[in-house]
Design a protein around this motif. Structure first.
Motif, short mmCIF file in Angstrom:
data_model
loop_
_atom_site.label_atom_id
_atom_site.label_comp_id
_atom_site.label_asym_id
_atom_site.label_seq_id
_atom_site.Cartn_x
_atom_site.Cartn_y
_atom_site.Cartn_z
N GLY A 115 0.83 -1.05 0.12
CA GLY A 115 0.10 -0.02 0.07
C GLY A 115 0.78 1.20 0.08
N SER A 116 0.32 2.36 0.94
CA SER A 116 1.21 3.32 0.73
C SER A 116 0.67 4.08 2.02
CB SER A 116 1.07 4.30 -0.52
OG SER A 116 -0.39 4.90 -0.72
N LEU A 117 1.77 5.05 2.65
CA LEU A 117 1.41 5.99 3.70
C LEU A 117 2.31 7.09 3.67
CD1 LEU A 117 -0.22 5.47 6.37
CD2 LEU A 117 2.01 4.73 7.44
N ARG A 118 1.75 8.19 4.12
CA ARG A 118 2.76 9.30 3.94
C ARG A 118 2.90 9.83 5.53
NH1 ARG A 118 2.02 15.43 1.35
NH2 ARG A 118 0.46 15.60 2.83
N LEU A 119 4.03 9.87 6.11
CA LEU A 119 4.28 10.65 7.22
C LEU A 119 4.57 12.14 7.11
CD1 LEU A 119 6.66 7.90 8.84
CD2 LEU A 119 4.11 7.91 8.73
N SER A 120 4.15 12.77 8.09
CA SER A 120 4.64 14.29 8.22
C SER A 120 5.22 14.70 9.52
CB SER A 120 3.23 15.23 8.16
OG SER A 120 2.27 14.73 6.87
N CYS A 121 5.90 15.52 9.56
CA CYS A 121 6.74 16.13 10.74
C CYS A 121 6.70 17.77 10.68
CB CYS A 121 8.17 15.45 10.68
SG CYS A 121 9.18 16.54 12.17
N THR A 122 6.03 18.46 11.57
CA THR A 122 5.81 19.75 11.35
C THR A 122 6.75 20.27 12.57
OG1 THR A 122 3.52 19.56 10.77
CG2 THR A 122 4.16 21.67 11.76
N THR B 185 7.91 -2.15 9.76
CA THR B 185 7.55 -1.91 10.85
C THR B 185 8.40 -1.44 11.95
OG1 THR B 185 5.65 -3.48 10.47
CG2 THR B 185 6.01 -2.88 12.71
N ALA B 186 8.04 0.04 12.44
CA ALA B 186 8.83 0.70 13.12
C ALA B 186 8.12 1.82 13.74
CB ALA B 186 10.14 0.80 12.75
N ILE B 187 8.73 2.53 14.62
CA ILE B 187 8.25 3.78 15.14
C ILE B 187 9.43 4.69 14.23
CG2 ILE B 187 8.66 5.30 17.24
CD1 ILE B 187 7.95 3.34 19.00
N TYR B 188 8.74 5.58 13.88
CA TYR B 188 9.44 6.53 12.74
C TYR B 188 9.71 7.99 13.49
CZ TYR B 188 9.43 3.17 8.93
OH TYR B 188 9.61 2.13 8.05
N SER B 189 10.88 8.54 13.46
CA SER B 189 11.19 9.95 14.18
C SER B 189 11.67 10.70 13.14
CB SER B 189 12.02 9.64 15.41
OG SER B 189 11.29 8.83 16.46
N CYS B 190 11.27 12.16 13.09
CA CYS B 190 11.95 12.88 12.19
C CYS B 190 12.93 13.57 13.08
CB CYS B 190 11.10 13.98 11.57
SG CYS B 190 10.29 15.00 12.93
N SER B 191 13.94 14.06 12.57
CA SER B 191 15.16 15.05 13.31
C SER B 191 15.48 16.22 12.42
CB SER B 191 16.14 13.89 13.20
OG SER B 191 16.70 13.28 12.06
N ALA B 192 16.28 17.09 13.15
CA ALA B 192 16.52 18.48 12.56
C ALA B 192 17.92 18.64 12.86
CB ALA B 192 15.77 19.49 13.05
N SER B 193 18.74 19.30 11.92
CA SER B 193 20.07 19.60 12.23
C SER B 193 20.39 20.93 11.48
CB SER B 193 21.02 18.59 11.93
OG SER B 193 22.61 19.09 11.93
N VAL C 229 8.12 18.36 6.82
CA VAL C 229 8.90 17.53 6.05
C VAL C 229 8.08 16.14 5.97
CG1 VAL C 229 10.05 16.45 8.23
CG2 VAL C 229 11.09 16.43 5.75
N TYR C 230 8.21 15.35 4.86
CA TYR C 230 7.28 14.21 4.63
C TYR C 230 8.30 13.23 4.35
CZ TYR C 230 4.03 18.27 3.89
OH TYR C 230 3.16 19.12 3.84
N LEU C 231 7.57 11.98 4.34
CA LEU C 231 8.14 10.54 4.09
C LEU C 231 7.22 9.91 3.63
CD1 LEU C 231 10.67 8.95 3.91
CD2 LEU C 231 9.76 7.56 5.98
N GLN C 232 7.02 9.84 2.10
CA GLN C 232 6.11 9.12 1.61
C GLN C 232 6.66 7.55 1.35
OE1 GLN C 232 2.89 10.00 -0.03
NE2 GLN C 232 2.91 7.66 -0.29
N MET C 233 5.77 6.80 1.91
CA MET C 233 6.02 5.13 1.85
C MET C 233 5.33 4.44 0.71
SD MET C 233 6.26 4.89 5.94
CE MET C 233 6.68 3.15 6.17
#
Length: 123
Positions: free
Chosen positions: A16-23, A91-99, A79-83
């Motif tokens: 399938g598909s899934l989109r993650l977002s990080c604001t 399968t996991a916990i997905y985390s966004c990060s910034a630098s 920022v987005y992650l289109q899966m």
């Protein structure tokens, strides 16, 4: 106060598909390199993808290259992650990060982190 808030996780079928977002708030997002990492139960946190502050350069882990796409909208501080075509092993916990300094694959290069969002891929 710096905040990175992920959303969009959930249960998805393999293929399938899934989109993650990080604001992001509290940072100068336009100058931030952004990354996505994931951690499966009992495993170490692993790099998934990253994007340069300009959006012009992206990096991917071999395991997701060609299936996942990282992108950003600087006007929305997001920022987005289109899966696409996820697999049960995603399968996991997905985390966004910034630098402000790095868009590398080492988690230690990132200074700011979100709490994460659970992604479960069923077979």
């Amino acid at each position: 106060q710096v905040q990175l808030v992920e959303s969009g996780g959930g249960l998805v079928q393999a293929g399938g598909s899934l989109r993650l977002s990080c604001t992001v708030s509290g940072l100068n997002f336009r100058n931030c390199h952004m990354g996505w990492f994931r951690q499966a139960p009992g495993k170490e946190r692993r790099f998934v993808a990253s994007i340069h502050w300009s959006g012009g350069t992206t990096y991917y882990a071999d395991s997701v290259r060609g299936r996942f796409t990282i992108s950003r909208d600087n006007a929305k501080n997001t920022v987005y992650l289109q899966m696409s075509s996820p697999k049960p092993e995603d399968t996991a916990i997905y985390s966004c990060s910034a630098s402000y300094y790095s868009s590398g694959s080492d988690a230690g290069e990132y200074d700011y982190w979100g709490q994460g969002t659970q992604v479960t891929v069923s077979s």
